[in-house]
Design a protein around this motif. Structure first.
Motif, PDB file in Angstrom:
ATOM      1  N   ARG A 151       0.841  -1.208   0.000  1.00  0.00           N
ATOM      2  CA  ARG A 151       0.000   0.000   0.000  1.00  0.00           C
ATOM      3  C   ARG A 151       0.873   1.253   0.000  1.00  0.00           C
ATOM      4  N   SER A 184     -13.230 -12.148  11.578  1.00  0.00           N
ATOM      5  CA  SER A 184     -11.967 -12.675  11.041  1.00  0.00           C
ATOM      6  C   SER A 184     -10.828 -12.362  11.999  1.00  0.00           C
ATOM      7  N   GLY A 212      -7.525 -12.442  11.045  1.00  0.00           N
ATOM      8  CA  GLY A 212      -6.307 -12.123  10.306  1.00  0.00           C
ATOM      9  C   GLY A 212      -5.743 -13.300   9.534  1.00  0.00           C
ATOM     10  N   GLY A 237      -5.177  -7.234  14.744  1.00  0.00           N
ATOM     11  CA  GLY A 237      -3.955  -7.018  13.978  1.00  0.00           C
ATOM     12  C   GLY A 237      -4.038  -5.579  13.486  1.00  0.00           C
ATOM     13  N   SER A 246      -5.965  -4.739  10.295  1.00  0.00           N
ATOM     14  CA  SER A 246      -7.413  -4.865  10.439  1.00  0.00           C
ATOM     15  C   SER A 246      -7.998  -3.647  11.146  1.00  0.00           C
TER      16      SER A 246
HETATM   17  N1  UDP Z   1      -6.720 -10.316   5.210  1.00  0.00           N
HETATM   18  C1  UDP Z   1      -7.560 -10.440   4.124  1.00  0.00           C
HETATM   19  N2  UDP Z   1      -8.285 -11.569   4.005  1.00  0.00           N
HETATM   20  C2  UDP Z   1      -8.254 -12.584   4.888  1.00  0.00           C
HETATM   21  C3  UDP Z   1      -7.404 -12.449   6.022  1.00  0.00           C
HETATM   22  C4  UDP Z   1      -6.656 -11.295   6.152  1.00  0.00           C
HETATM   23  O1  UDP Z   1      -7.629  -9.554   3.281  1.00  0.00           O
HETATM   24  O2  UDP Z   1      -8.962 -13.575   4.698  1.00  0.00           O
HETATM   25  C5  UDP Z   1      -5.846  -9.114   5.304  1.00  0.00           C
HETATM   26  C6  UDP Z   1      -6.386  -8.043   6.211  1.00  0.00           C
HETATM   27  O3  UDP Z   1      -7.249  -7.195   5.491  1.00  0.00           O
HETATM   28  C7  UDP Z   1      -5.123  -7.345   6.650  1.00  0.00           C
HETATM   29  C8  UDP Z   1      -4.065  -8.437   6.653  1.00  0.00           C
HETATM   30  O4  UDP Z   1      -4.590  -9.475   5.827  1.00  0.00           O
HETATM   31  O5  UDP Z   1      -4.756  -6.360   5.710  1.00  0.00           O
HETATM   32  C9  UDP Z   1      -3.823  -9.030   8.020  1.00  0.00           C
HETATM   33  O6  UDP Z   1      -3.098  -8.150   8.777  1.00  0.00           O
HETATM   34  P1  UDP Z   1      -3.429  -7.835  10.287  1.00  0.00           P
HETATM   35  O7  UDP Z   1      -2.420  -6.848  10.734  1.00  0.00           O
HETATM   36  O8  UDP Z   1      -4.837  -7.437  10.450  1.00  0.00           O
HETATM   37  O9  UDP Z   1      -3.267  -9.221  11.033  1.00  0.00           O
HETATM   38  P2  UDP Z   1      -2.209 -10.440  10.941  1.00  0.00           P
HETATM   39  O10 UDP Z   1      -2.681 -11.310   9.853  1.00  0.00           O
HETATM   40  O11 UDP Z   1      -0.853  -9.855  10.690  1.00  0.00           O
HETATM   41  O12 UDP Z   1      -2.351 -11.067  12.283  1.00  0.00           O
END
Ligand code: UDP
Ligand code: G50
Length: 458
Positions: free
Chosen positions: A29, A269, A271, A354, A357
Motif C-alpha cells: 500500500r 476474522s 487475520g 492485527g 485490520s
Molecule cells: N486479510 C484479508 N483476508 C483474509 C485475512 C486477512 O484480506 O482472509 C488481510 C487483512 O485485510 C489485513 C491483513 O490481511 O490487511 C492481516 O493483517 P493484520 O495486521 O490485520 O493481522 P495479521 O494477519 O498480521 O495477524
C-alpha cells in the motif's frame, strides 16, 4: 546527486518488507501511494515466501505496476532448529536478517542510484549498519500502532516486566497482561530481535508509522515526538491509514453481501496467521447463531495457509453449515477484507486487532469487537477502545487462554451490532481517517516530510 539531476528524475526508493501478510500488505500500500506521488520504486522480494497469500499478492502487485523494478533477494540457508522459535514467520524474519550482507550488491547496482531504503521494523537492526556503510538513507516502516512503537522504543531500557509498565509520556500504565507474552521471556528469538530493533531504530533517518494523528494523539504528539519515551528518536512520521488498493481485489462474498440490509452483517476474522482451536471455533459458531445477526465468518485453524487441509465441513460440521445457511456465510478461504469492510451491509467487525485490520476498520468506520489473540493485539485493542472505534472485553484474555462460551460471545455481538453510539463514534473515526489522508492531513504532511528529506532543495 547534483541539483540538476534531481529535477530530472524523481527519488528512487527501494522497499524491503518482512514476512507475513501483516507486513507485506502495508508495504504494498505504501508502494502504491509512493507511485501516485511519482517516486521510482524497486521492490525487493525474499524467496521462498512463507505463505501462498504472500506469493499471490506480490504477483498481483507487480503485474498491476510494470514500472516497478522487482528484485529477488535469495536468502542464505538457515537451520531453524538453532533458533528458539517455532513460528515460521519469525524464523523467516531471522533468515532475512542473517542474509543482510547479500543485499549490498542489489542495492549498489540499482539504476538510477537509490535515494533511500525503506526497511520493515522487524529487520531494521540487521540492515541499518549496511545502509549506513553505503551512506544510503534508511527509513523504517512501522506496521503496528504508535502505542506499540512506544513499547518498542522503551523496551531496551526495561530491566524486568513487573505488574505494570510505565512508559514515560503515556498517561496510563500498561498492565503486564497486555505485553506480548513472547516478550516476557527475554531469551526468545522474537524478544532478542525486538530488543535489537528497539535499540537500533534510533539510527534510521525516520520512522514511517501506519497511523494518524487524531487516532493516536497521545502516543504520537505526546510521547514519541517530544522525546518523552526515550531520547534521540528520529522523526516519527505518521503516514496512515494506508488505504486498501485496487491490486488487492480478489474473491470476496460481495454478491451475498449485496442482498443483505444495510449495516446488518457482522464480519468475523482473525487475520492471516491466527489459528483458533476447534473448541473455540465451535463456541464462536454458537455465539454467532445466538446473536441473531447475519454474518460473514472467515475460519482458520492453521497458522500458515499452506497447511490448511481440512474443509469447512470438517471444521464446522455439515449440520452447523446447514443450520446457518440462510443467515450466515462461513468461509475457509482468503477474502478481500478491504472490500468486505467497505460494503454497506457490514455493520460490525469481530477482530483480533492485527494493526492492518484496525486500520481498515477505521478507514471504513466499522465498529469493532476487539478479541485480541496474541502479540501486539491487546495494545492495539486499547487504541480501538480509547478512540471509541470499538469495544473490548478484557476478561476474554488471550486466544487459547480460556474458551469463551458462545452465550457470552452472542451477547457481545448483539451489543456491537445494536449500539447506535458506537456506530456514530466509528463514523467519526472514519471522517478523521479520511481527513488524515486528505489535503492538510497528517498523512499528507508525513509524505511531505519524506519528500523534503529526499529532495531538500525543492
Ligand atoms: N486479510 C484479508 N483476508 C483474509 C485475512 C486477512 O484480506 O482472509 C488481510 C487483512 O485485510 C489485513 C491483513 O490481511 O490487511 C492481516 O493483517 P493484520 O495486521 O490485520 O493481522 P495479521 O494477519 O498480521 O495477524
Ligand atoms: C507479533 C507478535 C508480537 C509483537 C508484534 C507482532 C509487534 C509488531 C511490531 O507483530 O510488536 C514489531 C515486531 C517485531 C519487532 C519489532 C516490532 O522486532 O507476536 O510484539
Amino acid at each position: 546527486m547534483s541539483n540538476s539531476s534531481k529535477t530530472l528524475s524523481p527519488p528512487h526508493i527501494a522497499l524491503l518488507p518482512s514476512s507475513g501478510m501483516g507486513h507485506l500488505t502495508p508495504f504494498l500500500r505504501l508502494a502504491s501511494s509512493l507511485l501516485n506521488q511519482n517516486y521510482q520504486l524497486t521492490f525487493i522480494t525474499t524467496y521462498p515466501t512463507v505463505s501462498h497469500s504472500e506469493t499471490q499478492l506480490i504477483s498481483k502487485f507487480l503485474s498491476t505496476y510494470p514500472q516497478v523494478t522487482s528484485k529477488q533477494f535469495h536468502l542464505l540457508p538457515f537451520d531453524p532448529s538453532i533458533a528458539k522459535s517455532n513460528d515460521p514467520f519469525f524464523l523467516q524474519f531471522e533468515a532475512i536478517r542473517r542474509s543482510a550482507s547479500l543485499l549490498i550488491p542489489l542495492l549498489t547496482s540499482s539504476v538510477p542510484p537509490l535515494s533511500a531504503l525503506v526497511t520493515d521494523i522487524t529487520l531494521c537492526s540487521a540492515f541499518l549498519p549496511i545502509t549506513s556503510d553505503l551512506h544510503l538513507p534508511n527509513f523504517i516502516l512501522f506496521t503496528s500502532s504508535a502505542k506499540m512503537l512506544c513499547l518498542l522504543a522503551y523496551f531496551p531500557s526495561l530491566v524486568e516486566v513487573s505488574e505494570e509498565v510505565h512508559i514515560p509520556g503515556l498517561s496510563k500504565k500498561i498492565p503486564k497482561s497486555w505485553i506480548p507474552s513472547i516478550l516476557l521471556d527475554f531469551t526468545t528469538l522474537f524478544a532478542t530481535q525486538f530488543f535489537e530493533n528497539g535499540k537500533m531504530m534510533k539510527e534510521s533517518n525516520g520512522i514511517l508509522v501506519n497511523t494518524f494523528e487524531s487516532f493516536e494523539p497521545e502516543s504520537l504528539a505526546g510521547a514519541l515526538s517530544e522525546g518523552k519515551v526515550v531520547n534521540g528518536l528520529p522523526p516519527i512520521i505518521p503516514i496512515g491509514p494506508l488505504v486498501p488498493c485496487e491490486f488487492e481485489r480478489g474473491s470476496s462474498p460481495l454478491s451475498w453481501l449485496d442482498d443483505q440490509p444495510d449495516s446488518s452483517v457482522v464480519y468475523v476474522s482473525f487475520g492471516s496467521r491466527t489459528a483458533m482451536s476447534k473448541e473455540q471455533i465451535s463456541e464462536l459458531g454458537i455465539g454467532l447463531v445466538r446473536s441473531g445477526c447475519r454474518f460473514v465468518w472467515v475460519v482458520k485453524n492453521k497458522k500458515v495457509d499452506k497447511e490448511e487441509e481440512e474443509g469447512l465441513e470438517e471444521v464446522l460440521g455439515v449440520e452447523f453449515i446447514e443450520k446457518v445457511k440462510e443467515k450466515g456465510l462461513a468461509l475457509k478461504t482468503w477474502v478481500d477484507q478491504g472490500e468486505v469492510l467497505s460494503h454497506k451491509s457490514v455493520g460490525g467487525f469481530v477482530s483480533h486487532c492485527g494493526w492492518n485490520s484496525v486500520s481498515e476498520a477505521a478507514w471504513n468506520g466499522v465498529p469493532m469487537l476487539a478479541w485480541p489473540q496474541g502479540g501486539d493485539q491487546k495494545i492495539n485493542a486499547e487504541v480501538v477502545r480509547k478512540s471509541g472505534l470499538g469495544i473490548w472485553n478484557e476478561s476474554w484474555g488471550w486466544g487459547g487462554e480460556v474458551v469463551v462460551k458462545g452465550e457470552e460471545i452472542g451477547e457481545k455481538i448483539k451489543e456491537l451490532m445494536g449500539s447506535e453510539g458506537l456506530r456514530l463514534q466509528a463514523g467519526k473515526v472514519r471522517e478523521e481517517a479520511r481527513k488524515a489522508v486528505g489535503v492538510g492531513g497528517s498523512s499528507e504532511a508525513g509524505f511531505f516530510r519524506l519528500r523534503k528529506f529526499l529532495e531538500p532543495s525543492e
